[in-house]
Design a protein around this motif. Sequence first.
Motif, short mmCIF file in Angstrom:
data_model
loop_
_atom_site.label_atom_id
_atom_site.label_comp_id
_atom_site.label_asym_id
_atom_site.label_seq_id
_atom_site.Cartn_x
_atom_site.Cartn_y
_atom_site.Cartn_z
N ARG A 104 68.56 -43.47 -78.93
CA ARG A 104 67.37 -44.06 -79.56
C ARG A 104 66.13 -43.74 -78.72
O ARG A 104 65.06 -43.44 -79.27
N ALA A 105 66.26 -43.78 -77.41
CA ALA A 105 65.14 -43.44 -76.53
C ALA A 105 64.71 -42.00 -76.76
O ALA A 105 63.51 -41.70 -76.80
N MET A 106 65.67 -41.10 -76.93
CA MET A 106 65.33 -39.70 -77.21
C MET A 106 64.55 -39.59 -78.51
O MET A 106 63.57 -38.83 -78.59
N GLU A 107 64.96 -40.33 -79.53
CA GLU A 107 64.23 -40.32 -80.81
C GLU A 107 62.81 -40.83 -80.62
O GLU A 107 61.85 -40.23 -81.13
N LEU A 108 62.67 -41.94 -79.92
CA LEU A 108 61.33 -42.53 -79.73
C LEU A 108 60.44 -41.62 -78.91
O LEU A 108 59.25 -41.47 -79.21
N LEU A 109 60.98 -41.02 -77.87
CA LEU A 109 60.18 -40.13 -77.02
C LEU A 109 59.76 -38.86 -77.74
O LEU A 109 58.79 -38.21 -77.34
N ALA A 110 60.46 -38.51 -78.81
CA ALA A 110 60.10 -37.32 -79.58
C ALA A 110 58.95 -37.58 -80.55
O ALA A 110 58.39 -36.64 -81.11
N GLU A 111 58.58 -38.85 -80.75
CA GLU A 111 57.49 -39.18 -81.66
C GLU A 111 56.14 -38.91 -81.02
O GLU A 111 55.99 -39.03 -79.80
N ASP A 112 55.16 -38.57 -81.84
CA ASP A 112 53.80 -38.35 -81.34
C ASP A 112 53.27 -39.60 -80.67
O ASP A 112 53.43 -40.71 -81.19
N GLY A 113 52.65 -39.44 -79.53
CA GLY A 113 52.04 -40.55 -78.81
C GLY A 113 53.03 -41.46 -78.11
O GLY A 113 52.68 -42.56 -77.70
N ALA A 114 54.26 -41.02 -77.97
CA ALA A 114 55.28 -41.85 -77.33
C ALA A 114 54.91 -42.15 -75.88
O ALA A 114 54.33 -41.32 -75.20
N ARG A 115 55.22 -43.33 -75.45
CA ARG A 115 55.01 -43.76 -74.07
C ARG A 115 56.36 -44.13 -73.47
O ARG A 115 57.17 -44.80 -74.10
N VAL A 116 56.57 -43.70 -72.25
CA VAL A 116 57.86 -43.94 -71.59
C VAL A 116 58.09 -45.44 -71.39
O VAL A 116 59.19 -45.94 -71.66
N THR A 117 57.09 -46.16 -70.94
CA THR A 117 57.27 -47.59 -70.67
C THR A 117 57.62 -48.35 -71.95
O THR A 117 58.57 -49.14 -71.96
N GLN A 118 56.90 -48.10 -73.02
CA GLN A 118 57.19 -48.78 -74.28
C GLN A 118 58.59 -48.40 -74.79
O GLN A 118 59.30 -49.24 -75.35
N THR A 119 58.97 -47.16 -74.60
CA THR A 119 60.29 -46.72 -75.01
C THR A 119 61.37 -47.46 -74.23
O THR A 119 62.37 -47.92 -74.80
N ALA A 120 61.17 -47.61 -72.94
CA ALA A 120 62.15 -48.32 -72.10
C ALA A 120 62.37 -49.73 -72.63
O ALA A 120 63.51 -50.18 -72.79
N TYR A 121 61.29 -50.44 -72.93
CA TYR A 121 61.41 -51.81 -73.44
C TYR A 121 61.99 -51.83 -74.85
O TYR A 121 62.76 -52.73 -75.20
N ALA A 122 61.65 -50.82 -75.65
CA ALA A 122 62.12 -50.78 -77.04
C ALA A 122 63.62 -50.56 -77.16
O ALA A 122 64.22 -50.87 -78.19
N VAL A 123 64.22 -50.03 -76.10
CA VAL A 123 65.67 -49.81 -76.15
C VAL A 123 66.42 -50.78 -75.23
O VAL A 123 67.60 -50.58 -74.93
N GLY A 124 65.76 -51.84 -74.81
CA GLY A 124 66.45 -52.92 -74.12
C GLY A 124 66.44 -52.91 -72.61
O GLY A 124 67.16 -53.70 -71.99
#
Length: 167
Positions: A104-124
């Motif tokens: 899921r983190a890989m999917e989120l990081l592939a989106e335009d404007g993705a942020r690593v910190t928000q991705t970390a929290y979004a996947v738990g």
Amino acid sequence: MLLHSTRWGPERSPRDPVAESFFSTLAHLLSEWSAEPRDWRLPRARTPELERAMAYTLAHLPGPVTLAGAAKAAGLAQRTLARRFDDEAGTSWRRFLHDARMLRAMELLAEDGARVTQTAYAVGFESLAAFTHAFTAFTGERPRDFRQRIAKGTTALPSPTRRRRRG
């Protein structure tokens, strides 16, 4: 093999033919293993109970998710669910959760404007450092580098010499 390698400490003689042969073989095998393509998918359930447990786990990736919650959703005891994961999916529930979070983190990081910190929290993950460590161990590259590579349109995985394989 890795455990066996501990029989030689840093003080070993560089002329020890058994050690040199062993480490040379290990280096060749590691190179070969790291070049193998990764299987970037989650296992599929074969029974309705495991399907419910997997669906529950996937639906709760951002928050605290427990084996107890997944077992309740599946209508099984925790120990039974743990055994079913091993038997049916060929993995533990905890590994399933971890891999699902990484994918899921890989999917989120592939989106335009993705942020690593928000991705970390979004996947738990509650810690950026823990997320970065887990992601790097899973993919062989840091989340920031993955995001930048995908943004540039490069979808190839890192070179085999850089990738780490989890055991």
